[in-house]
Design an enzyme around this catalytic site. Structure first.
Site, PDB file in Angstrom:
ATOM      1  N   GLU A  39      26.965  12.125 -10.036  1.00 49.23           N
ATOM      2  CA  GLU A  39      27.400  13.504  -9.812  1.00 49.23           C
ATOM      3  C   GLU A  39      26.546  14.423 -10.686  1.00 49.23           C
ATOM      4  O   GLU A  39      26.539  14.280 -11.914  1.00 49.23           O
ATOM      5  CB  GLU A  39      28.875  13.677 -10.160  1.00 49.23           C
ATOM      6  CG  GLU A  39      29.820  12.993  -9.208  1.00 49.23           C
ATOM      7  CD  GLU A  39      31.283  13.194  -9.565  1.00 49.23           C
ATOM      8  OE1 GLU A  39      32.093  13.406  -8.662  1.00 49.23           O
ATOM      9  OE2 GLU A  39      31.619  13.128 -10.772  1.00 49.23           O
ATOM     10  N   HIS A  43      26.836  12.569 -14.245  1.00 48.60           N
ATOM     11  CA  HIS A  43      27.974  11.659 -14.340  1.00 48.60           C
ATOM     12  C   HIS A  43      27.711  10.376 -13.570  1.00 48.60           C
ATOM     13  O   HIS A  43      27.701  10.349 -12.341  1.00 48.60           O
ATOM     14  CB  HIS A  43      29.244  12.346 -13.816  1.00 48.60           C
ATOM     15  CG  HIS A  43      30.462  11.496 -13.912  1.00 48.60           C
ATOM     16  ND1 HIS A  43      31.505  11.577 -13.015  1.00 48.60           N
ATOM     17  CD2 HIS A  43      30.815  10.531 -14.805  1.00 48.60           C
ATOM     18  CE1 HIS A  43      32.431  10.698 -13.350  1.00 48.60           C
ATOM     19  NE2 HIS A  43      32.036  10.052 -14.426  1.00 48.60           N
ATOM     20  N   ASN A  65      36.754  12.079  -9.388  1.00 48.46           N
ATOM     21  CA  ASN A  65      38.015  11.980 -10.119  1.00 48.46           C
ATOM     22  C   ASN A  65      39.057  12.968  -9.623  1.00 48.46           C
ATOM     23  O   ASN A  65      40.251  12.784  -9.862  1.00 48.46           O
ATOM     24  CB  ASN A  65      37.776  12.181 -11.617  1.00 48.46           C
ATOM     25  CG  ASN A  65      37.299  10.910 -12.290  1.00 48.46           C
ATOM     26  OD1 ASN A  65      37.648   9.816 -11.874  1.00 48.46           O
ATOM     27  ND2 ASN A  65      36.476  11.044 -13.313  1.00 48.46           N
ATOM     28  N   SER A  89      33.183  12.757 -17.697  1.00 50.26           N
ATOM     29  CA  SER A  89      33.825  12.479 -16.416  1.00 50.26           C
ATOM     30  C   SER A  89      34.838  13.540 -16.034  1.00 50.26           C
ATOM     31  O   SER A  89      35.271  13.581 -14.879  1.00 50.26           O
ATOM     32  CB  SER A  89      34.529  11.120 -16.461  1.00 50.26           C
ATOM     33  OG  SER A  89      35.513  11.110 -17.476  1.00 50.26           O
TER      34      SER A  89
END
Length: 509
Positions: A168, A156, A206, A135
């Protein structure tokens, strides 16, 4: 995101056949979810975990989840049996040798991941692809030491994997274009929506999501309001969960570590600085729902029903132009309120009797009252979704009368909103949060991490935001966002609020 210069089998990589073997290394919550999704797509799956009994426990958990679907009539018992039969535990890495794709989902640490990836690189056939579900760790760094780094790509997923649509697809410096393309196509065949991202700290979600937590933590440090008030303000902007309840759900230890990782990976950039408020929670063992206490002890209580407006309202006028003013006008009409229109070259908001309510431009009510030499003045948050609002934040200037404050409360009730009174801080809650999300998304695109469509898709599908950063930008306009960020920069003198070059160009355009 550039093509690998190495001409290899991976440049002509093909989508794995529906019955091709998929290996998953790591049988935690994420690994189990990925194994389930792959099996539901028809792949035989080998699930490997070095922890004794971990793979068997994951299989039991998958079975329990599928049982729930059967009980709800969303899956046939025969289909459930077929899915479970496709997933087999593995004891040794050698049992994955015939896999066309192996996804690693082990502990989020560089060295163990590198060791595993190098082992898989030496084990798998030349046409096989290796994916990492990291991540936040650089895919480029993870590929260091592999003989065939072209075959490594980030894949991801988001938790819970069977439900969340986003994947992702993360390119390292040596990731082959054919490999990334195959993984994106495979994700679609598994019912997911892939978004391409360059391997930079935090990737898309993130990274862009940091302000959602960071601005609330900053507001709490400034004693701007309670977690309940700030959460309610953000939920009224269309977010499914407020930042405090979301951090409680994620776990403050996990959220703090991700923030710290992104901060360190960006060489101490103030935009990603961890919070003393969250560190205190972690140090005190208040990790959130998993231990029964964080910002809340249990889920937050629902808001109480609103009392109807109990008195006639003073004359009401909308001032200025722009999307937020027009959204207010539409909502006033929907609620049956009479109002007039007023023009202003230098502010937007509303006039209620003697009270001037400015839409936040980042300046505090105290600053505006001083500059305009007017006592009955307050600042209101951005009503980005008036039809979904049940509470909107207001900060009153220091010389506001009790009668003017009560008039605002009565107007809010007539609009179906509760007045959420915050301390008079720059940007209030929704305005500064949305502006910073737009700014972070703009920088991600400016730096080539993703494109605008990818940023919007990632934030809506990965964390269920009501809009993506560029959708908000289209709604609000670059001038309003830059104006607010510049005011925050002036108030705090912090590089945290520096404006993205992309936003500056959009404003000048």
């Amino acid at each position: 995101m550039t093509d690998s210069l190495n001409s290899s089998a991976w440049q002509i990589a093909r989508l794995p056949a529906a019955d091709a073997l998929v290996g998953v290394v790591g049988a935690g919550v994420m690994g189990a979810g990925i194994a389930q999704v792959a099996a539901q797509a028809g792949h035989p799956v080998r699930l490997l975990d070095v922890r004794e009994g971990a793979a068997a426990a994951a299989l039991a958990q998958i079975g329990k989840g599928l049982d729930g679907l059967v009980n709800k009539g969303r899956m046939e018992a025969a289909e459930r049996a077929e899915i479970m039969a496709r997933i087999q535990p593995a004891r040794l890495a050698s049992e994955l040798a015939q896999a066309t794709l192996v996804i690693e989902v082990i502990v989020e640490k560089l060295e163990p991941k590198q060791a595993l990836l190098q082992e898989l690189d030496g084990l798998l056939g030349e046409g096989a692809i290796i994916a990492t579900n990291t991540s936040s760790i650089s895919v480029t760094a993870l590929a260091n030491g592999m003989k065939h780094p072209q075959r490594l790509v980030g894949m991801h997923f988001f938790n819970p994997v069977p439900l969340m649509k986003l994947v992702e697809v993360v390119w390292g410096a040596e990731t082959d274009a054919g490999v990334a393309g195959v993984i994106a196509q495979l994700a679609r065949s598994w019912g997911k929506t892939p978004v391409h991202a360059k391997s930079t700290p935090g990737f898309i979600v993130n990274r862009i999501a940091r302000p959602y937590y960071a601005e609330t933590l900053a507001l709490l440090q400034e004693q701007a309001g309670t977690p309940e008030l700030i959460d309610r303000a953000l939920r009224s902007a269309g977010f499914r969960m407020g930042p405090c309840e979301l951090m409680d759900l994620i776990g403050h230890d996990t959220n703090y570590l991700v923030t710290q990782s992104v901060f360190e990976a960006n060489f101490g950039d103030k935009r990603y600085q961890p919070s003393l408020v969250q560190k205190a929670l972690v140090d005190g063992g208040r990790l959130g729902r998993k231990v029964g206490k964080g910002f809340y002890a249990g889920p937050p209580a629902p808001p109480l029903p609103l009392e109807p407006a109990s008195s006639a309202l003073p004359p009401l006028s909308l001032v200025g132009r722009g999307p937020l003013v027009e959204a207010l006008a539409a909502w006033f009409s929907h609620r049956g309120l009479s109002f007039s229109r007023g023009e202003s070259a230098d502010w937007a908001g509303l006039v209620l009797g003697e009270m001037h309510l400015h839409l936040s431009d980042g300046r505090t009510a105290a600053q505006l009252a001083h500059e305009r030499r007017y006592g009955e003045l307050a600042v209101m948050d951005w009503p980005v979704a008036p039809d979904r609002i049940d509470g909107l934040a207001v900060a009153f200037g220091p010389r506001c009368s009790a009668a003017a404050r009560e008039a605002v409360r009565q107007l809010w009730h007539a609009l179906g909103w509760e007045l959420l009174e915050l301390r008079d801080v720059p940007g209030l809650a929704v305005a500064r949060t949305v502006a910073m999300l737009v700014n972070e998304g703009s920088d991600a695109v400016w730096q080539g991490v993703c494109d605008e469509q990818g940023a919007d898709l990632a934030m809506k599908l990965g964390v269920n935001y009501p809009a993506g950063p560029f959708e908000w930008l289209a709604l609000l306009g670059a001038a309003r966002v830059v104006e607010l960020l510049d005011a925050l920069f002036a108030a705090y003198r912090s590089e945290r609020y520096r404006v993205s070059p992309l936003l500056q160009q959009r404003r000048w355009a």
